[in-house]
Design a protein around this motif. Structure first.
Motif, PDB file in Angstrom:
ATOM      1  N   LEU A   1      -7.240   1.915  -7.024  1.00 56.10           N
ATOM      2  CA  LEU A   1      -7.286   1.021  -8.125  1.00 56.10           C
ATOM      3  C   LEU A   1      -8.342   1.932  -9.305  1.00 56.10           C
ATOM      4  O   LEU A   1      -8.570   1.177 -10.231  1.00 56.10           O
ATOM      5  CB  LEU A   1      -7.785  -0.303  -8.219  1.00 56.10           C
ATOM      6  CG  LEU A   1      -6.914  -0.940  -7.193  1.00 56.10           C
ATOM      7  CD1 LEU A   1      -7.438  -2.363  -6.706  1.00 56.10           C
ATOM      8  CD2 LEU A   1      -5.496  -1.626  -8.199  1.00 56.10           C
TER       9      LEU A   1
ATOM     10  N   LEU B   1      -4.455  -5.106  -1.870  1.00 57.02           N
ATOM     11  CA  LEU B   1      -5.769  -5.647  -1.392  1.00 57.02           C
ATOM     12  C   LEU B   1      -5.916  -7.262  -1.333  1.00 57.02           C
ATOM     13  O   LEU B   1      -6.450  -7.596  -0.409  1.00 57.02           O
ATOM     14  CB  LEU B   1      -6.701  -5.044  -2.481  1.00 57.02           C
ATOM     15  CG  LEU B   1      -8.176  -5.206  -2.263  1.00 57.02           C
ATOM     16  CD1 LEU B   1      -8.709  -4.687  -1.128  1.00 57.02           C
ATOM     17  CD2 LEU B   1      -8.715  -5.000  -3.617  1.00 57.02           C
ATOM     18  N   ALA B   2      -4.963  -7.680  -2.090  1.00 60.90           N
ATOM     19  CA  ALA B   2      -4.905  -9.344  -1.992  1.00 60.90           C
ATOM     20  C   ALA B   2      -4.486  -9.545  -0.707  1.00 60.90           C
ATOM     21  O   ALA B   2      -4.849 -10.684   0.015  1.00 60.90           O
ATOM     22  CB  ALA B   2      -4.196  -9.741  -3.127  1.00 60.90           C
TER      23      ALA B   2
ATOM     24  N   LYS C   1       0.965  -0.171  -4.463  1.00 57.36           N
ATOM     25  CA  LYS C   1       0.638  -1.503  -5.438  1.00 57.36           C
ATOM     26  C   LYS C   1      -0.453  -1.830  -4.786  1.00 57.36           C
ATOM     27  O   LYS C   1      -0.522  -2.794  -4.030  1.00 57.36           O
ATOM     28  CB  LYS C   1       2.006  -2.487  -5.358  1.00 57.36           C
ATOM     29  CG  LYS C   1       3.264  -1.943  -5.811  1.00 57.36           C
ATOM     30  CD  LYS C   1       4.222  -3.015  -5.160  1.00 57.36           C
ATOM     31  CE  LYS C   1       5.716  -2.558  -5.855  1.00 57.36           C
ATOM     32  NZ  LYS C   1       6.544  -1.690  -5.220  1.00 57.36           N
ATOM     33  N   TYR C   2      -1.627  -1.149  -5.255  1.00 61.96           N
ATOM     34  CA  TYR C   2      -2.962  -1.435  -4.491  1.00 61.96           C
ATOM     35  C   TYR C   2      -3.573  -2.709  -4.886  1.00 61.96           C
ATOM     36  O   TYR C   2      -4.334  -3.144  -3.861  1.00 61.96           O
ATOM     37  CB  TYR C   2      -3.672  -0.225  -5.291  1.00 61.96           C
ATOM     38  CG  TYR C   2      -3.365   1.159  -4.540  1.00 61.96           C
ATOM     39  CD1 TYR C   2      -3.074   1.502  -3.181  1.00 61.96           C
ATOM     40  CD2 TYR C   2      -3.077   2.332  -5.484  1.00 61.96           C
ATOM     41  CE1 TYR C   2      -2.570   2.832  -3.002  1.00 61.96           C
ATOM     42  CE2 TYR C   2      -2.577   3.522  -5.187  1.00 61.96           C
ATOM     43  CZ  TYR C   2      -2.372   3.727  -4.027  1.00 61.96           C
ATOM     44  OH  TYR C   2      -2.008   4.803  -3.317  1.00 61.96           O
ATOM     45  N   SER C   3      -3.533  -3.350  -5.855  1.00 59.50           N
ATOM     46  CA  SER C   3      -3.931  -4.589  -6.313  1.00 59.50           C
ATOM     47  C   SER C   3      -3.078  -5.630  -5.578  1.00 59.50           C
ATOM     48  O   SER C   3      -3.966  -6.320  -4.848  1.00 59.50           O
ATOM     49  CB  SER C   3      -3.638  -4.911  -7.921  1.00 59.50           C
ATOM     50  OG  SER C   3      -4.186  -6.307  -7.994  1.00 59.50           O
ATOM     51  N   GLU C   4      -2.051  -5.450  -5.311  1.00 59.05           N
ATOM     52  CA  GLU C   4      -1.452  -6.370  -4.441  1.00 59.05           C
ATOM     53  C   GLU C   4      -1.707  -6.358  -2.657  1.00 59.05           C
ATOM     54  O   GLU C   4      -1.689  -7.174  -2.167  1.00 59.05           O
ATOM     55  CB  GLU C   4       0.425  -6.217  -4.510  1.00 59.05           C
ATOM     56  CG  GLU C   4       1.058  -7.272  -3.893  1.00 59.05           C
ATOM     57  CD  GLU C   4       2.317  -7.178  -4.250  1.00 59.05           C
ATOM     58  OE1 GLU C   4       3.416  -7.464  -3.158  1.00 59.05           O
ATOM     59  OE2 GLU C   4       3.155  -6.685  -5.455  1.00 59.05           O
TER      60      GLU C   4
ATOM     61  N   ARG D   1     -11.477   2.641  -8.675  1.00 53.17           N
ATOM     62  CA  ARG D   1     -12.995   2.122  -8.497  1.00 53.17           C
ATOM     63  C   ARG D   1     -13.524   3.069  -7.080  1.00 53.17           C
ATOM     64  O   ARG D   1     -13.706   2.188  -6.051  1.00 53.17           O
ATOM     65  CB  ARG D   1     -12.899   0.684  -8.125  1.00 53.17           C
ATOM     66  CG  ARG D   1     -12.168  -0.042  -9.469  1.00 53.17           C
ATOM     67  CD  ARG D   1     -12.551  -1.360  -9.408  1.00 53.17           C
ATOM     68  NE  ARG D   1     -11.721  -2.190  -8.198  1.00 53.17           N
ATOM     69  CZ  ARG D   1     -10.903  -2.970  -8.253  1.00 53.17           C
ATOM     70  NH1 ARG D   1     -10.497  -3.361  -9.579  1.00 53.17           N
ATOM     71  NH2 ARG D   1     -10.225  -3.694  -7.102  1.00 53.17           N
TER      72      ARG D   1
ATOM     73  N   CYS E   1      -7.778   1.217  -0.839  1.00 46.42           N
ATOM     74  CA  CYS E   1      -7.138   0.362  -2.103  1.00 46.42           C
ATOM     75  C   CYS E   1      -8.112   0.390  -3.435  1.00 46.42           C
ATOM     76  O   CYS E   1      -7.644   0.387  -4.524  1.00 46.42           O
ATOM     77  CB  CYS E   1      -6.813  -1.232  -1.736  1.00 46.42           C
ATOM     78  SG  CYS E   1      -5.389  -1.212  -0.689  1.00 46.42           S
ATOM     79  N   GLU E   2      -9.180   0.144  -3.399  1.00 47.34           N
ATOM     80  CA  GLU E   2     -10.344   0.329  -4.220  1.00 47.34           C
ATOM     81  C   GLU E   2     -10.283   1.870  -4.843  1.00 47.34           C
ATOM     82  O   GLU E   2     -10.213   1.863  -5.995  1.00 47.34           O
ATOM     83  CB  GLU E   2     -11.737   0.054  -3.929  1.00 47.34           C
ATOM     84  CG  GLU E   2     -12.261  -1.431  -3.352  1.00 47.34           C
ATOM     85  CD  GLU E   2     -12.122  -2.362  -4.522  1.00 47.34           C
ATOM     86  OE1 GLU E   2     -11.774  -2.175  -5.620  1.00 47.34           O
ATOM     87  OE2 GLU E   2     -12.284  -3.638  -4.132  1.00 47.34           O
TER      88      GLU E   2
ATOM     89  N   TYR F   1       0.867  -1.324   0.064  1.00 49.03           N
ATOM     90  CA  TYR F   1      -0.227   0.002  -0.016  1.00 49.03           C
ATOM     91  C   TYR F   1       0.868   1.255  -0.053  1.00 49.03           C
ATOM     92  O   TYR F   1       0.692   2.280  -0.840  1.00 49.03           O
ATOM     93  CB  TYR F   1      -0.877  -0.075   1.227  1.00 49.03           C
ATOM     94  CG  TYR F   1      -1.694   1.119   1.511  1.00 49.03           C
ATOM     95  CD1 TYR F   1      -2.944   1.266   0.685  1.00 49.03           C
ATOM     96  CD2 TYR F   1      -1.545   2.014   2.366  1.00 49.03           C
ATOM     97  CE1 TYR F   1      -3.875   2.438   1.115  1.00 49.03           C
ATOM     98  CE2 TYR F   1      -2.293   3.357   2.491  1.00 49.03           C
ATOM     99  CZ  TYR F   1      -3.444   3.257   1.961  1.00 49.03           C
ATOM    100  OH  TYR F   1      -4.189   4.488   2.090  1.00 49.03           O
TER     101      TYR F   1
END
Length: 269
Positions: free
Chosen positions: A110, A84-85, A79-82, A112, A106-107, A75
């Motif tokens: 990304l 969030l996972a 690296k928001y996708s990572e 969203r 995080c959304e 974060y």
């Protein structure tokens, strides 16, 4: 990656130490030391913190605290996708809703914001403590601003926590977000009032509210060091010009030009 000898791993929270007890002793110490490095570097050198978090993740991916640390390191490096996972994995392991606000943010990262707003209205928010609910409100307001809904962002931030005179760890950030939203809505007088309230509550200087307030008051700060450097540079140029002038006066006289200048005819359109 190198870890200083004075980092023992015992610096981490006791709750995390307890989680690591499921690992063999030597492995637990290695993971703990890497987590300490993540905590030490995440603000000043997020990329390095991220690298240490990846090591801890390789060593102990089934430990929730490790997944959470890896999430925050990702974060911090956007690296928001990572991130969030990792947060989702930590939540599955613990069942806690504590990470809900940062997952929503995080959304936003990304692209969203609608998803972040959907999360802000989810039942999980009611399970958050007061600090978590304030954080969720900040994320929701940010999502509104992402969607150019400035007035809605202002309304989102209006709450009993904002109106309260008591100072909590989140008070300065909440007031700052409100002041910034007011300024974005061209409500300058109100924004100035709230930036002043931020300064009152921001005891550790975690925001730049004092600078924002000064800007609104028309105060311009001058960097004394830069000013001194410019003054020294002007002095050097002045000395060089004086030297050139002296050299010119002491040199041979320029020959007198007696020839008539060559006349060039120019066609005019």
């Amino acid at each position: 990656m190198p870890i200083p000898d004075d980092v023992t791993g015992h610096e981490i929270d006791k709750d995390v130490q307890q989680e690591l007890q499921s690992l063999p002793k030597g492995l637990a110490e290695d993971v703990a030391r890497n987590l300490v490095m993540v905590a030490k570097l995440i603000d000043e050198d997020p990329e390095q913190a991220y690298a240490y978090s990846r090591i801890a993740l390789r060593l102990a991916s089934r430990v929730a605290a490790v997944r959470e640390a890896a999430g925050f390191a990702a974060y911090a490096t956007e690296k928001y996708s990572e991130a969030l996972a990792e947060f989702r994995a930590a939540r599955r392991m613990t069942g806690s809703v504590e990470l809900w606000p940062v997952m929503a943010d995080c959304e936003r990262g990304l692209g969203r914001p609608e998803k972040a707003l959907e999360m802000a209205g989810a039942p999980e928010v009611h399970k958050l403590d007061k600090a978590g609910q304030v954080e969720m409100r900040l994320v929701a307001a940010g999502a509104r601003r992402d969607m150019d809904q400035i007035d809605a962002a202002i309304v989102t931030l209006q709450s009993p926590e904002l109106a309260s005179n008591s100072v909590q760890p989140w008070t300065a950030r909440l007031r700052y977000a409100y002041a910034d939203a007011l300024l974005a809505a061209d409500r300058e007088d109100e924004a100035r009032e709230w930036f002043a309230k931020v300064v009152e509550s921001d005891k550790d200087g975690s925001t730049d509210a004092s600078d924002r307030l000064a800007e609104l008051d028309g105060v311009e700060f001058v960097d004394a060091m830069v000013e001194d450097e410019e003054r020294d540079a002007d002095a050097v140029h002045g000395d060089a010009d004086a030297s050139d002038a002296s050299d010119a006066s002491e040199g041979p006289e320029a020959p007198e030009v007696t020839a008539e200048p060559v006349r060039r005819d120019v066609d005019e359109d």
